[in-house]
Design a protein around this motif. Structure first.
Motif, mmCIF file in Angstrom:
data_model
loop_
_atom_site.group_PDB
_atom_site.id
_atom_site.type_symbol
_atom_site.label_atom_id
_atom_site.label_comp_id
_atom_site.label_asym_id
_atom_site.label_seq_id
_atom_site.Cartn_x
_atom_site.Cartn_y
_atom_site.Cartn_z
ATOM 1 N N GLU A 142 -6.296 9.110 -0.304
ATOM 2 C CA GLU A 142 -6.165 8.190 -1.435
ATOM 3 C C GLU A 142 -5.130 7.112 -1.148
ATOM 4 O O GLU A 142 -4.052 7.390 -0.611
ATOM 5 C CB GLU A 142 -5.785 8.949 -2.711
ATOM 6 C CG GLU A 142 -5.818 8.061 -3.954
ATOM 7 C CD GLU A 142 -5.457 8.827 -5.213
ATOM 8 O OE1 GLU A 142 -6.387 9.261 -5.920
ATOM 9 O OE2 GLU A 142 -4.249 9.005 -5.483
ATOM 10 N N ARG A 143 -5.453 5.887 -1.509
ATOM 11 C CA ARG A 143 -4.552 4.762 -1.349
ATOM 12 C C ARG A 143 -4.326 4.095 -2.702
ATOM 13 O O ARG A 143 -5.268 3.907 -3.476
ATOM 14 C CB ARG A 143 -5.119 3.735 -0.357
ATOM 15 C CG ARG A 143 -5.369 4.277 1.033
ATOM 16 C CD ARG A 143 -4.083 4.635 1.751
ATOM 17 N NE ARG A 143 -4.349 5.165 3.098
ATOM 18 C CZ ARG A 143 -4.490 6.462 3.362
ATOM 19 N NH1 ARG A 143 -4.401 7.370 2.385
ATOM 20 N NH2 ARG A 143 -4.720 6.860 4.608
ATOM 21 N N ARG A 144 -3.054 3.726 -2.943
ATOM 22 C CA ARG A 144 -2.682 3.004 -4.163
ATOM 23 C C ARG A 144 -2.186 1.631 -3.708
ATOM 24 O O ARG A 144 -1.108 1.508 -3.121
ATOM 25 C CB ARG A 144 -1.596 3.781 -4.909
ATOM 26 C CG ARG A 144 -1.122 3.168 -6.210
ATOM 27 C CD ARG A 144 -0.058 4.092 -6.810
ATOM 28 N NE ARG A 144 0.665 3.450 -7.902
ATOM 29 C CZ ARG A 144 0.295 3.501 -9.172
ATOM 30 N NH1 ARG A 144 -0.787 4.190 -9.519
ATOM 31 N NH2 ARG A 144 1.017 2.903 -10.106
ATOM 32 N N MET A 145 -2.995 0.616 -3.954
ATOM 33 C CA MET A 145 -2.719 -0.715 -3.432
ATOM 34 C C MET A 145 -2.366 -1.667 -4.575
ATOM 35 O O MET A 145 -3.135 -1.829 -5.526
ATOM 36 C CB MET A 145 -3.941 -1.236 -2.665
ATOM 37 C CG MET A 145 -3.711 -2.553 -1.948
ATOM 38 S SD MET A 145 -4.964 -2.849 -0.640
ATOM 39 C CE MET A 145 -6.466 -2.972 -1.625
ATOM 40 N N THR A 146 -1.176 -2.274 -4.487
ATOM 41 C CA THR A 146 -0.741 -3.264 -5.470
ATOM 42 C C THR A 146 -1.035 -4.648 -4.923
ATOM 43 O O THR A 146 -0.629 -4.988 -3.809
ATOM 44 C CB THR A 146 0.762 -3.120 -5.765
ATOM 45 O OG1 THR A 146 1.025 -1.790 -6.223
ATOM 46 C CG2 THR A 146 1.192 -4.103 -6.849
ATOM 47 N N ILE A 147 -1.767 -5.431 -5.712
ATOM 48 C CA ILE A 147 -2.207 -6.751 -5.265
ATOM 49 C C ILE A 147 -1.703 -7.811 -6.240
ATOM 50 O O ILE A 147 -1.852 -7.668 -7.469
ATOM 51 C CB ILE A 147 -3.741 -6.822 -5.176
ATOM 52 C CG1 ILE A 147 -4.258 -5.753 -4.206
ATOM 53 C CG2 ILE A 147 -4.212 -8.219 -4.748
ATOM 54 C CD1 ILE A 147 -5.760 -5.610 -4.182
ATOM 55 N N GLU A 206 -10.205 5.820 -2.469
ATOM 56 C CA GLU A 206 -10.179 6.687 -1.287
ATOM 57 C C GLU A 206 -10.681 5.909 -0.070
ATOM 58 O O GLU A 206 -11.499 4.998 -0.194
ATOM 59 C CB GLU A 206 -11.071 7.911 -1.504
ATOM 60 C CG GLU A 206 -10.531 8.913 -2.490
ATOM 61 C CD GLU A 206 -11.472 10.094 -2.635
ATOM 62 O OE1 GLU A 206 -11.087 11.214 -2.277
ATOM 63 O OE2 GLU A 206 -12.605 9.878 -3.106
ATOM 64 N N VAL A 207 -10.195 6.303 1.072
ATOM 65 C CA VAL A 207 -10.677 5.725 2.326
ATOM 66 C C VAL A 207 -11.362 6.815 3.143
ATOM 67 O O VAL A 207 -11.123 8.016 2.940
ATOM 68 C CB VAL A 207 -9.528 5.107 3.151
ATOM 69 C CG1 VAL A 207 -8.920 3.936 2.414
ATOM 70 C CG2 VAL A 207 -8.465 6.153 3.482
ATOM 71 N N PHE A 208 -12.236 6.405 4.041
ATOM 72 C CA PHE A 208 -12.854 7.367 4.944
ATOM 73 C C PHE A 208 -11.818 7.822 5.972
ATOM 74 O O PHE A 208 -10.946 7.041 6.378
ATOM 75 C CB PHE A 208 -14.054 6.742 5.657
ATOM 76 C CG PHE A 208 -15.259 6.586 4.780
ATOM 77 C CD1 PHE A 208 -15.999 7.690 4.401
ATOM 78 C CD2 PHE A 208 -15.652 5.335 4.330
ATOM 79 C CE1 PHE A 208 -17.115 7.560 3.587
ATOM 80 C CE2 PHE A 208 -16.757 5.180 3.516
ATOM 81 C CZ PHE A 208 -17.500 6.297 3.138
ATOM 82 N N LEU A 265 -8.723 -1.528 5.959
ATOM 83 C CA LEU A 265 -9.022 -0.265 5.284
ATOM 84 C C LEU A 265 -10.534 -0.116 5.121
ATOM 85 O O LEU A 265 -11.257 -1.111 5.065
ATOM 86 C CB LEU A 265 -8.344 -0.209 3.911
ATOM 87 C CG LEU A 265 -6.814 -0.252 3.915
ATOM 88 C CD1 LEU A 265 -6.284 -0.355 2.489
ATOM 89 C CD2 LEU A 265 -6.243 0.987 4.606
ATOM 90 N N ASN A 266 -11.000 1.130 5.014
ATOM 91 C CA ASN A 266 -12.426 1.416 4.869
ATOM 92 C C ASN A 266 -12.642 2.225 3.593
ATOM 93 O O ASN A 266 -12.679 3.456 3.633
ATOM 94 C CB ASN A 266 -12.923 2.182 6.097
ATOM 95 C CG ASN A 266 -14.433 2.341 6.095
ATOM 96 O OD1 ASN A 266 -15.140 1.738 5.289
ATOM 97 N ND2 ASN A 266 -14.941 3.172 6.991
ATOM 98 N N PRO A 267 -12.768 1.559 2.426
ATOM 99 C CA PRO A 267 -12.896 2.286 1.159
ATOM 100 C C PRO A 267 -14.142 3.164 1.122
ATOM 101 O O PRO A 267 -15.210 2.777 1.607
ATOM 102 C CB PRO A 267 -13.000 1.161 0.119
ATOM 103 C CG PRO A 267 -12.426 -0.037 0.781
ATOM 104 C CD PRO A 267 -12.764 0.105 2.227
ATOM 105 N N ALA A 268 -13.991 4.354 0.510
ATOM 106 C CA ALA A 268 -15.113 5.282 0.395
ATOM 107 C C ALA A 268 -15.842 5.138 -0.925
ATOM 108 O O ALA A 268 -16.838 5.808 -1.170
ATOM 109 C CB ALA A 268 -14.615 6.718 0.547
ATOM 110 N N ILE A 325 0.840 -1.208 0.000
ATOM 111 C CA ILE A 325 0.000 0.000 0.000
ATOM 112 C C ILE A 325 0.867 1.246 0.000
ATOM 113 O O ILE A 325 1.869 1.326 0.719
ATOM 114 C CB ILE A 325 -0.920 0.034 1.232
ATOM 115 C CG1 ILE A 325 -1.766 -1.231 1.298
ATOM 116 C CG2 ILE A 325 -1.829 1.252 1.203
ATOM 117 C CD1 ILE A 325 -2.547 -1.360 2.577
ATOM 118 N N GLU A 326 0.409 2.238 -0.793
ATOM 119 C CA GLU A 326 1.064 3.543 -0.825
ATOM 120 C C GLU A 326 -0.009 4.612 -0.605
ATOM 121 O O GLU A 326 -1.059 4.594 -1.260
ATOM 122 C CB GLU A 326 1.742 3.751 -2.186
ATOM 123 C CG GLU A 326 2.364 5.117 -2.357
ATOM 124 C CD GLU A 326 2.833 5.367 -3.783
ATOM 125 O OE1 GLU A 326 3.333 6.476 -4.043
ATOM 126 O OE2 GLU A 326 2.664 4.473 -4.640
#
Length: 435
Positions: free
Chosen positions: A12-17, A110-112, A84-87, A5-6
């Motif tokens: 805003e979160r940039r998550m590589t999966i 985005e997260v809350f 995480l809590n995505p918005a 996660i970045e």
């Protein structure tokens, strides 16, 4: 499954999966086996199509379906794993989608915000105190009578507050203009329905009289072809009717569902309604001050996705309320952004107050609120029963009660001053409720 996660901004979160190729291939094989059992291919009996033929024909489509499903499920697993809590829904950017290789993609979302509500002691609230005086009740009765006014023919000159029945023709530069003529129009003089000067020009007219009115449309008139233009109206008065207030009698009381108790019973019922209105008005004004205070004391960054979602909801509400053939997406988002941001912000802050103080709807207050709501109807017992049989309505009442408990929790620490005011001042609208 690998997750990194970045944080690109505060929210805003940039998550590589990364998902192992084995998981993809197992799911693709499973889909193809299901397909083989039901697919029909010329030259083969149902269920006997060789897997090589099934794979040749259907592997690409099966793989695309699997990739979509795995992205959805692995994203959910990742946000749960990382707490995480995505918005809103993520934007997905593929990195590796090749057969036989681990699936790798980037999900941006985005997260809350994390909120620690505070500052209750800085909130200032003016709580109004009032009651329904006899003079307030008398004034309300006058209003109710005026709302049910009737008009009777009068053999005299028209005066303000009279109703006249008129035929008229409007002309501009000697030519009748669209929408400027009518017959049998009922017009109360002094109501302001017509352009300036029209109603004043009919004061003193009698039935059967014709008057010519030389007027001008206002500069800001909605019809641009007529705005600011000089026109002539030829008006024929066919009737002059004087206003007649209804008597406070059984017939009048029956219009409001009051069949017993006479004038005393009617006055008591009106007083109860006024007291309900007064209580709600005071409660609403206190609530608005508390909500304003919570926003001022807890400035938070709000996810754009949540604001956009609320904007769309407000658009839909506007279309339902005003109609007119509009579609929701035709309404500019800017019209609703400020209100949407306020609603989302308050929703997050209020939810955090509920969580911090472990608030739950007080069922005694829920019961009292339902009984109060039912009290405005002729058969309150049936209304109470309807509420308790309707889960959606019960949840709405519980939500309102929980919000009231949030307000009470804030008031315990806020700076509250009581102010005695008249009924009129207490119920005077402080603008549309902002939440």
């Amino acid at each position: 499954m690998q997750v990194s996660i970045e944080a690109t901004t505060a929210l805003e979160r940039r998550m590589t999966i990364g998902v192992p190729a084995e998981r993809i291939e197992k799911e693709v094989d499973k889909r193809l086996q299901q397909t083989a059992r039901r697919v029909k291919v010329p030259g083969f009996r149902p269920g006997k199509v060789p897997m090589t033929v099934v794979r040749q024909r259907y592997e690409d489509s099966a793989r695309q379906e699997v990739l979509g499903d795995v992205i959805q499920s692995s994203f959910y697993e990742a946000v749960v794993q990382e707490k995480l809590n995505p918005a809103g829904a993520p934007s997905v950017e593929p990195k590796v989608f090749e057969k036989g290789k681990d699936l790798e993609y980037i999900a941006t979302f985005e997260v809350f915000p994390e909120i620690d509500v505070a500052g209750f002691e800085t909130i200032e609230v003016e709580r109004l105190q009032s009651d329904v005086a006899d003079a307030d009740l008398d004034k309300m009765l006058d209003v109710l009578r005026k709302q049910n006014i009737s008009y009777v023919d009068a053999d005299r000159a028209a005066q303000n507050d009279d109703q006249v029945v008129i035929d008229f023709v409007g002309k501009k530069d000697g030519e009748a203009f669209a929408g400027g003529s009518a017959k049998g129009t009922q017009l109360v003089l002094g109501s302001g329905r017509m352009i300036p000067g029209f109603e004043d020009g009919l004061v003193g007219a009698k039935a059967g009289e014709e008057r010519v009115l030389n007027l001008s449309f206002p500069e800001e008139y909605h019809n641009k072809d007529l705005a600011g233009q000089a026109v002539e109206f030829t008006v024929t008065v066919t009737k002059v009717q004087a206003p007649q207030l209804p008597e406070l009698n059984e017939e009048f009381f029956a219009q409001f569902g009051i069949s017993e108790g006479g004038e005393a019973g009617f006055r008591e019922e009106v007083r109860k309604n006024m007291q309900r209105e007064l209580k709600q008005a005071i409660k609403t004004k206190v609530k608005n001050q508390v909500m304003d205070g919570l926003l001022a004391a807890n400035a938070i960054e709000v996810p754009k996705a949540a604001i956009e979602s609320e904007v769309n909801r407000l658009r839909q509400q506007a279309v339902q309320q005003f109609g007119g053939g509009l579609k929701a997406d035709q309404l500019p988002a800017e019209l609703f952004e400020e209100q949407a941001k306020r609603r989302v912000s308050l929703g997050l802050i209020v939810a955090e107050v509920v969580k911090k103080f472990d608030l739950k709807p007080d069922e005694a207050r829920v019961k009292a609120m339902i009984e109060e709501l039912a009290g405005a109807y002729q058969e309150p017992e049936q209304v109470v029963s309807w509420y308790y049989k309707n889960d959606q309505q019960m949840n709405e009442v519980r939500s309102v009660v929980l919000e009231e408990q949030v307000v009470d929790t804030v008031l315990e620490k806020a700076k509250v001053t009581d102010k005695q005011v008249s009924y009129e001042e207490a119920v005077k609208a402080a603008g549309a409720e902002q939440e």
